[in-house]
Design a protein around this motif. Structure first.
Motif, short mmCIF file in Angstrom:
data_model
loop_
_atom_site.label_atom_id
_atom_site.label_comp_id
_atom_site.label_asym_id
_atom_site.label_seq_id
_atom_site.Cartn_x
_atom_site.Cartn_y
_atom_site.Cartn_z
N CYS A 62 0.85 -1.20 0.00
CA CYS A 62 0.00 0.00 0.00
C CYS A 62 0.88 1.25 0.00
CB CYS A 62 -0.91 -0.03 1.22
SG CYS A 62 -1.70 1.54 1.62
N TYR A 63 0.75 2.07 -1.04
CA TYR A 63 1.57 3.28 -1.17
C TYR A 63 1.31 4.25 -0.01
CZ TYR A 63 3.40 7.65 -3.11
OH TYR A 63 4.10 8.82 -3.29
N ASN A 64 0.04 4.41 0.37
CA ASN A 64 -0.29 5.32 1.48
C ASN A 64 0.31 4.82 2.79
OD1 ASN A 64 -2.99 5.17 -0.43
ND2 ASN A 64 -2.39 7.25 0.10
N CYS A 65 0.31 3.50 2.99
CA CYS A 65 0.95 2.94 4.18
C CYS A 65 2.44 3.27 4.20
CB CYS A 65 0.76 1.43 4.23
SG CYS A 65 -0.95 0.87 4.33
N GLN A 66 3.08 3.12 3.06
CA GLN A 66 4.52 3.39 2.98
C GLN A 66 4.83 4.83 3.39
OE1 GLN A 66 5.60 2.38 -1.05
NE2 GLN A 66 4.67 0.35 -0.89
N ASN A 67 3.94 5.75 3.04
CA ASN A 67 4.18 7.16 3.36
C ASN A 67 4.07 7.44 4.86
OD1 ASN A 67 4.57 7.74 0.67
ND2 ASN A 67 2.47 8.46 0.34
N THR A 68 3.32 6.62 5.59
CA THR A 68 3.17 6.86 7.03
C THR A 68 4.27 6.18 7.85
OG1 THR A 68 1.76 4.92 7.43
CG2 THR A 68 0.66 6.95 6.74
N LEU A 69 4.97 5.22 7.27
CA LEU A 69 5.94 4.43 8.04
C LEU A 69 7.07 5.27 8.65
CD1 LEU A 69 6.15 1.18 5.88
CD2 LEU A 69 4.97 1.52 8.06
N PRO A 70 7.60 6.29 7.98
CA PRO A 70 8.64 7.09 8.64
C PRO A 70 8.18 7.73 9.94
CG PRO A 70 8.61 7.53 6.27
CD PRO A 70 7.40 6.69 6.57
N TYR A 71 6.92 8.12 10.02
CA TYR A 71 6.40 8.70 11.26
C TYR A 71 6.26 7.63 12.35
CZ TYR A 71 5.51 12.85 8.49
OH TYR A 71 5.67 13.96 7.69
N LEU A 72 5.78 6.46 11.97
CA LEU A 72 5.63 5.38 12.94
C LEU A 72 6.98 4.95 13.51
CD1 LEU A 72 2.92 3.50 10.93
CD2 LEU A 72 2.63 4.15 13.32
N THR A 73 7.96 4.79 12.64
CA THR A 73 9.28 4.38 13.14
C THR A 73 9.90 5.48 14.01
OG1 THR A 73 10.31 5.13 11.06
CG2 THR A 73 9.71 2.80 11.22
#
Length: 325
Positions: A199-210
Motif C-alpha cells: 500500500c503506497y499510502n501505508c509506505q508514506n506513514t511508516l517514517p512517522y511510525l518508526t
C-alpha cells in the motif's frame, strides 16, 4: 514404477514446503494462546446459591461454594481456591440491595469482573446461569509469580474493555507475541497500525511510525503494525520481512492474514491507526483513531496525552519528529 516413486517424493516435498511456510511465520495458529473461564451459578430450594467455574474441561466446583440465603448485601463471599491452568482461581459473590447477586473471579488475587455478571433476584430453581467468558492468556512459565500476576491484571483489563484485543493472528514478526491487555497491564499504551507493505499510502506513514517508536518506546508506547494483506502476494512472510528491513521497522508486526483483528475493529482502510489505553469508560478503550495519511502532529499529541494519562513523564521531550533524517 516412476509414478509410484514420484508420488511419495512429491508428497514429502509438499510436506516440507508446508512446514517451512509454517515455521517462517511463527505459527499456523494464533501465536498468543488463551483460554476462557465463566462463572456458573444455580439457585437451590433452600435459597442458597451454588456457583462454580466453567473451564474448557467442564465445571469445577470449589469446596466452599454456597452463598447463604440470608447473607447481608454488599458482603463479599469468597470460595475456596481452584487451580486452573496454573492460576489460583476463586469465585467471589455478593448480594446486592435489590436481592440480585453479583459475581466475579479472583485470579491470583486480582478481581476479574466478567460482563453480564449480575444475576436476577428471581431465577428458575436448579437451572445453571452463566457470566460471559473471561479470556486469559496461557502461562509460558508456570513457575513465574510475576507472569501470573501480569496476566491476571491483563485478564481484568480485558474483561472490562470497550475495544477488542488482538485475535486470530497467524504469525508474528519482530519481537515476542503480546496482547493489548498485557501491554496495558505493564503500564503502556498501544498504537495499532493496520497496514500492508504493498500500500503506497501505508509506505508514506511508516517514517512517522518508526520515528514515534524510537522516540516514545522507552516512555511506554507500544506500536503494533498489524499486517492485513490486500492481495495474495502480500501474504508472503519473506516479502513482509523485506519490507520491515527496507523501512527500518523495529516494532512488532502481527500477521492478520485472516482479517480477524481487522474485522474485530470493523476496519475498512489502509492505513488506519487506533490508539488504545485507559479512558473514562474503561481501563482499555479507544482514545483516538485516524484513517489514511496526514494529521501527524495531532496523532503525536494524542500519543503524548495517552502516555501522560498512565503516568509517563514527558517533560523535556519536545513535540515533533524529523522524518527526513
Amino acid at each position: 514404477m516412476a509414478r509410484t516413486t514420484t508420488a511419495p517424493l512429491l508428497t514429502i516435498l509438499i510436506g516440507l514446503l508446508g512446514a517451512a511456510i509454517h515455521l517462517s511465520i511463527g505459527s499456523a495458529a494464533d501465536p498468543v494462546s488463551t483460554f476462557s473461564l465463566e462463572v456458573r451459578a444455580r439457585l437451590h430450594d433452600s435459597g442458597r446459591l451454588e456457583f462454580g467455574i466453567r473451564t474448557e474441561q467442564g465445571v469445577k466446583l470449589p469446596r466452599a461454594r454456597f452463598l447463604p440465603a440470608d447473607v447481608g448485601h454488599s458482603r463479599w463471599f469468597v470460595s475456596s481456591p481452584i487451580e486452573v491452568n496454573g492460576f489460583e482461581t476463586r469465585v467471589i459473590a455478593r448480594r446486592l440491595a435489590d436481592a440480585r447477586t453479583e459475581f466475579a473471579l479472583r485470579l491470583e488475587g486480582v478481581n476479574v469482573r466478567p460482563r453480564r455478571s449480575v444475576f436476577p433476584a428471581a431465577v428458575s430453581r436448579a437451572r445453571w446461569y452463566r457470566t460471559q467468558p473471561v479470556v486469559i492468556e496461557r502461562l509460558s512459565n508456570p513457575e513465574s509469580a510475576d507472569e501470573r500476576a501480569l496476566l491476571a491484571r491483563a485478564a481484568a483489563i480485558r474483561a472490562e474493555a470497550t475495544t477488542p484485543d488482538l485475535t486470530g493472528l497467524v504469525g508474528w514478526l519482530n519481537g515476542e507475541p503480546t496482547t493489548i491487555a498485557r501491554e496495558l497491564a505493564k503500564g503502556n499504551v498501544v498504537l495499532i497500525d493496520f497496514w500492508t507493505f504493498g500500500c503506497y499510502n501505508c509506505q508514506n506513514t511508516l517514517p512517522y511510525l518508526t520515528a514515534w517508536d524510537e522516540k516514545y518506546r522507552e516512555h511506554g508506547l507500544t506500536i503494533l503494525g498489524v499486517h492485513r494483506p490486500e492481495f495474495a502476494y502480500e501474504e508472503d512472510p519473506e516479502r513482509i520481512r523485506d519490507a520491515i528491513t527496507r523501512y527500518g521497522i523495529e516494532y512488532s508486526v502481527p500477521l492478520d492474514n485472516d482479517a480477524r483483528t481487522w474485522r474485530a475493529y470493523r476496519n475498512r482502510w489502509w492505513p488506519a491507526k487506533y490508539l488504545i489505553g485507559p479512558t473514562d469508560e474503561a481501563a482499555m478503550g479507544l482514545r483516538y483513531r485516524h484513517i489514511g495519511e496526514g494529521r501527524y502532529q495531532r496523532t503525536e499529541l494524542e500519543i503524548r496525552a495517552a502516555l501522560q494519562a498512565v503516568g509517563r513523564d514527558l517533560s523535556g521531550i519536545p513535540i515533533g519528529v524529523d522524518v527526513d533524517g
